[in-house]
Write an enzyme that holds these catalytic residues in place. Structure first.
Site, PDB file in Angstrom:
ATOM      1  N   HIS A  54       5.703  22.553   2.341  1.00  0.00           N
ATOM      2  CA  HIS A  54       6.012  23.801   3.033  1.00  0.00           C
ATOM      3  C   HIS A  54       4.538  23.866   4.281  1.00  0.00           C
ATOM      4  O   HIS A  54       3.343  23.990   4.410  1.00  0.00           O
ATOM      5  CB  HIS A  54       5.562  24.449   1.929  1.00  0.00           C
ATOM      6  CG  HIS A  54       5.500  25.929   2.089  1.00  0.00           C
ATOM      7  ND1 HIS A  54       4.565  26.616   2.291  1.00  0.00           N
ATOM      8  CD2 HIS A  54       6.815  26.687   2.403  1.00  0.00           C
ATOM      9  CE1 HIS A  54       5.038  27.702   2.551  1.00  0.00           C
ATOM     10  NE2 HIS A  54       6.043  28.309   2.786  1.00  0.00           N
ATOM     11  N   HIS A  63       9.488  26.657   6.190  1.00  0.00           N
ATOM     12  CA  HIS A  63      10.419  25.473   6.093  1.00  0.00           C
ATOM     13  C   HIS A  63      10.217  24.272   4.634  1.00  0.00           C
ATOM     14  O   HIS A  63       8.942  24.324   4.891  1.00  0.00           O
ATOM     15  CB  HIS A  63      10.512  25.499   7.107  1.00  0.00           C
ATOM     16  CG  HIS A  63      11.411  24.023   7.209  1.00  0.00           C
ATOM     17  ND1 HIS A  63      13.007  24.747   7.057  1.00  0.00           N
ATOM     18  CD2 HIS A  63      11.028  22.904   7.998  1.00  0.00           C
ATOM     19  CE1 HIS A  63      13.390  23.250   7.593  1.00  0.00           C
ATOM     20  NE2 HIS A  63      12.910  22.355   7.882  1.00  0.00           N
ATOM     21  N   CYS A  70      16.349  24.558   2.706  1.00  0.00           N
ATOM     22  CA  CYS A  70      15.798  23.732   3.035  1.00  0.00           C
ATOM     23  C   CYS A  70      14.939  23.468   1.828  1.00  0.00           C
ATOM     24  O   CYS A  70      14.904  22.272   1.328  1.00  0.00           O
ATOM     25  CB  CYS A  70      15.012  24.066   4.106  1.00  0.00           C
ATOM     26  SG  CYS A  70      14.360  25.279   4.100  1.00  0.00           S
TER      27      CYS A  70
END
Length: 897
Positions: free
Chosen positions: A491, A499, A86
């Site tokens: 974040h 993630h 990601c």
């Protein structure tokens, strides 16, 4: 002089500004472009370590139906998460949406002669990566897919930092490698044109200061500018602190001053100005990285004039004025605090209220005795008198100031049922003369008025100073360098797991978009603020990308769109991929058509002469007039069963297929022919011409099959729900979950065709949500035991059930209760990150959390649905009624059902 600005973050310090004024310029890209990647990678060392071990079979799979992966209109293309990547998606999407950067990558071509390449570009990685980046960008431009796979580019990057050394060195190696590639790709040996990457992302600042009494002045290059978050409330405060280091007042002092300090003044700002927010720090005591969750505000439009060298003199004057105002503000706030928190003890109160209370006390009606003297101390036999005070001494003289009538009425709390009307409700003075009261009230009124006026004056002065400070740089001369917010990289999680996603502004639609791996959705400034400022959940911005508002070429390209904007080789590449995708959809459609045809043929031959759903024989006809009964049956069913507002425990649709048809307004011919077939099946009669007529009417046959399939799905949905709720009531939550999941999915498909095709969606959603929360809590309890087998069992439950089910709750963002439940589950596991635990548990948690925190709404592949038992209609209705009655009895108002 070589200038370094470093700070601890994640696992190790890193040089964030590393430039030189020497003839050999330090590579500027080593402090910028993939420093975007660097911060997130540094914060997710364990995540990347785990991802290197992970195989592709563990990565969430695509939907088998290619139509689910088809791009809608001109919606931006997402990037598939191919294993904790990601961070890659967030960075690449932010850069891709800079149209100037996009143009440079798409039209990049390597030098014709290999000898023109820098030496390290011949290491078989740089050029392949640039080619993969071009291909990836071209797919983001013209693909017909909803999202594309970046695996090939990611694998090249991963190969660059695989080594046998520590993971920290891997991250550092990765950063330098990637930055080298991006710069070298646009640098041709032997020629001296400006590197477009450097021009786009790099600026210069002047470092002016004193070092051990000696003045110095250096010009240095910068890329991504690091800013500390701790102790600051907004971006300007961070910048002000970053531009001044040490005892800067020594700049204006004598040459022999021993103090050292420096100021930074930007001499040249880059078109793309990026700030790195240092939200990760290494805790030396605990020996691990930690994330800073402090709230930090930043504007959508940032004016950089106050930090420019050309405005050095006026900025210093304004800074001095602000410093003076803040000192004055501090004094005023201290004075105001004394008014608002008055008192010498541990408890403080507003002074105006203290004076008001004193006035109320003085104005109260005088009392005749002390609060204890009006209580009867002569208790009846057996009464407890230990708590009463001793009687007054007989030698004590009565108070001459107390009126004699005041001693008549004595309240006896154990014998009187009401409070005497003359007993004061609040404390009051024993004695106060009219003159004393008049003087005291006058003083208290005057003092309270003075205090209130002083408080208002202080508050007004404080507000004026705040406003003056806010407007200090609002004159036109200090608003000539506007920078508009382009992207915010976010974040969520803790320092060692989390993630990442990006908010990127779409200048054409004038709205924010959220890029979360394969999911690209419309967003808003309010959502960006919630997720990016910090202080909400565990999400916050770690990188801000601003663009020069006076340079529209950064985000505005030619009017070309789609394949038209691609060079010929990439146009051919994307065209081929689109044809491949179209062929995939055609093959899927052909396969589904063949399956449907086979199912239709099988049903047509098997379902004509038998009861479609119910295994119970129909009531025998005792009238001897079958066709009369046939004509009356729909009327009786409609009157007895087809009531729309029946309670769940008496759902008549389960009794017979005809009730279901009437509820849902099935065509009259379907109802008649279903009744006719069931009548003859029950009577063991076969009218061949009727059956033949039914077969010959293919359209009617297909329509009937569709209705019968819906009823079959309705019965299956009921059985899924029934078993799921029975297990839920038995507290067998893990076993219950999959039944409730499939009940909800089947039911949703039915309700899409009509409101009475399925069951109450809210009811199923409630118990699906509650069951998921119970399963999550059960898995967390197993993890907390610390026992290897139980920890593995808990994480297995999370991976196979909870993580797979979360996208089902997130896919419909209108269901707020589901969203809250998902956040509760995530926060439950994030809470472990701040706790001490064994290294093996920490590793397992770090490996698991990114999957839990992934916010994409891609539906994961499930196991096959549980096999359903066969119930008779009577048994199904009875069990369904019992479980619904049990739910009604056990339900509380807090259930929301």
């Amino acid at each position: 002089m070589r200038h370094h600005v470093t700070h601890n973050s994640g696992s190790s310090g890193s040089s964030l500004i590393n430039t030189s004024t020497s003839s050999k310029r330090a590579r500027p890209l080593k402090s910028h472009l993939v420093s975007l990647c660097f911060r997130v990678l540094e914060a997710s060392i364990a995540e990347n370590k785990a991802s290197l071990k992970r195989t592709h079979t563990e990565v969430w799979s695509d939907s088998p139906n290619p139509h689910d992966r088809k791009r809608q209109d001109n919606c931006p293309v997402g990037l598939k998460n191919v294993g904790n990547t990601c961070w890659f998606s967030a960075v690449i999407q932010s850069l891709f949406n800079l149209l100037e950067f996009q143009r440079l990558v798409l039209h990049y071509s390597p030098p014709a002669r290999m000898q023109d390449l820098p030496r390290n570009q011949k290491e078989h990685r740089n050029l392949p990566f640039m080619q993969e980046l071009r291909c990836l960008f071209s797919l983001l431009v013209g693909s017909k897919r909803k999202y594309v796979d970046p695996s090939r580019a990611v694998e090249i990057l991963k190969d660059a930092f695989k080594s046998s050394e520590s993971q920290q060195q891997d991250v550092s190696e990765f950063t330098h490698k990637l930055l080298d590639w991006l710069e070298d790709a646009f640098q041709i040996k032997g020629e001296k044109p400006k590197n477009p990457m450097v021009d786009l992302f790099y600026g210069r600042f002047l470092a002016v200061g004193v070092l051990e009494g000696k003045k110095f002045e250096n010009t240095e290059m910068f890329g991504q500018y690091p800013l500390q978050v701790n102790g600051f409330k907004d971006l300007h405060e961070c910048l002000e602190a970053a531009m001044i280091e040490g005892e800067i007042e020594s700049l204006h002092s004598a040459e022999n001053s021993a103090k050292s300090g420096q100021e930074h003044w930007f001499t040249e700002l880059p078109p793309v100005l990026t700030f790195e927010l240092s939200r990760f720090e290494f805790n030396q005591t605990l020996g691990r990285p930690e994330k800073i969750h402090n709230k930090l505000e930043f504007p959508s439009m940032l004016y950089m004039d106050r930090y420019m060298d050309r405005n050095r003199d006026i900025t210093r004057i304004k800074r001095e004025e602000i410093r003076r105002l803040k000192e004055h503000l501090t004094v005023l706030q201290q004075r105001l605090e004394r008014y608002l928190s008055y008192g010498s003890g541990p408890k403080r109160f507003p002074l105006a209220d203290v004076l008001q209370y004193a006035m109320e006390f003085a104005s109260s009606k005088p009392v005749c005795t002390s609060p204890v003297e009006d209580i009867d101390t002569t208790a009846p036999p057996g009464a407890t008198t230990a708590l009463l005070p001793p009687p007054a001494s007989t030698g004590e003289q009565p108070d001459a100031s107390v009126p004699p009538e005041c001693s008549v009425s004595i309240h006896k709390p154990f014998t009187q049922s009401r409070v005497p009307p003359d007993l004061p409700m609040h404390p009051a003075p024993r004695h106060i003369t009219e003159e004393e009261l008049r003087v005291l009230e006058g003083c208290l009124h005057r003092w309270r008025s003075e205090v209130e006026n002083d408080t208002r004056d202080l508050q007004a002065s404080i507000s004026r100073i705040h406003r003056t400070i806010e407007l200090m740089y609002s004159d036109k001369s200090m608003m000539q360098a506007p920078y508009r917010l382009h992207a915010v990289l976010v974040h969520e999680g803790q320092a060692n797991a989390g993630h990442y996603w990006a908010y990127i502004f779409d200048p054409h639609q004038q709205r924010w978009m959220k890029y979360n791996d394969i999911s690209v959705t419309k967003s808003s400034w309010e959502e960006l603020v919630r997720d990016s400022f910090g202080g909400y959940r565990n999400a916050s911005a770690y990188c801000l990308m601003y663009i020069d508002d006076k340079k529209p070429f950064l985000i505005e390209g030619q009017m070309l769109s789609g394949l038209d904007k691609l060079p010929p080789d990439l146009k051919e590449y994307v065209g081929a991929d689109n044809k491949l995708f179209e062929r995939e959809m055609e093959e899927w459609d052909a396969l589904q058509a063949r399956k449907l045809q086979q199912e239709k043929l099988a049903l047509a031959t098997a379902s004509v002469a038998r009861q479609p759903m119910s295994t119970e024989p129909c009531p025998p006809d005792n009238t001897g007039e079958p066709f009369t009964c046939l004509n009356l049956w729909p009327y009786h069913l409609k009157q007895l069963f087809a009531q729309e507002d029946t309670p769940p425990e008496r759902d008549y649709r389960l009794l017979h297929i005809i009730v279901y048809f009437i509820h849902n307004q099935a065509p009259k011919k379907i109802v008649e022919r279903t009744l006719l077939m069931q009548f003859f099946a029950c009577s063991h009669l076969f009218i061949f011409n009727c059956t033949l007529s039914f077969k010959n009417n293919l359209m009617l046959l297909l329509l009937a099959q569709m209705w019968h399939q819906d009823y079959r799905k309705f019965r299956d949905t009921t059985v899924f729900l029934l078993i799921g709720l029975e297990l839920f009531l038995k507290k067998s939550y893990v076993e219950s979950l999959m039944y409730l999941i499939y009940a909800y999915q089947y039911n949703k498909e039915l309700l899409a065709k009509g409101p009475y095709r399925g069951h109450d969606e809210e009811l199923i959603a409630h118990y699906r949500r509650e069951c998921l929360l119970k399963v999550n809590e059960h898995a967390a309890a197993l993890f907390e035991t610390g026992e290897e087998s139980k920890v593995n069992a808990g994480l297995s439950i999370m991976n196979e059930l909870v993580v797979a089910c979360i996208p089902l709750l997130l896919v419909d963002e209108m269901e707020e209760k589901d969203m809250v439940a998902v956040e509760d589950m995530r926060n439950r596991w994030c809470s472990y990150l701040g706790q001490e635990m064994e290294p093996n548990l920490q590793e397992k948690l770090t490996d698991f959390l990114p999957k839990l925190l992934d916010c994409s709404t891609e539906i994961k592949s499930f196991h096959d649905p549980p096999k359903l038992p066969s119930y008779s209609t009577l048994e199904l209705c009875e069990r369904y009624g019992r479980v619904m009655t049990s739910l009604t009895l056990s339900r509380t108002p807090a259930d929301g059902r």
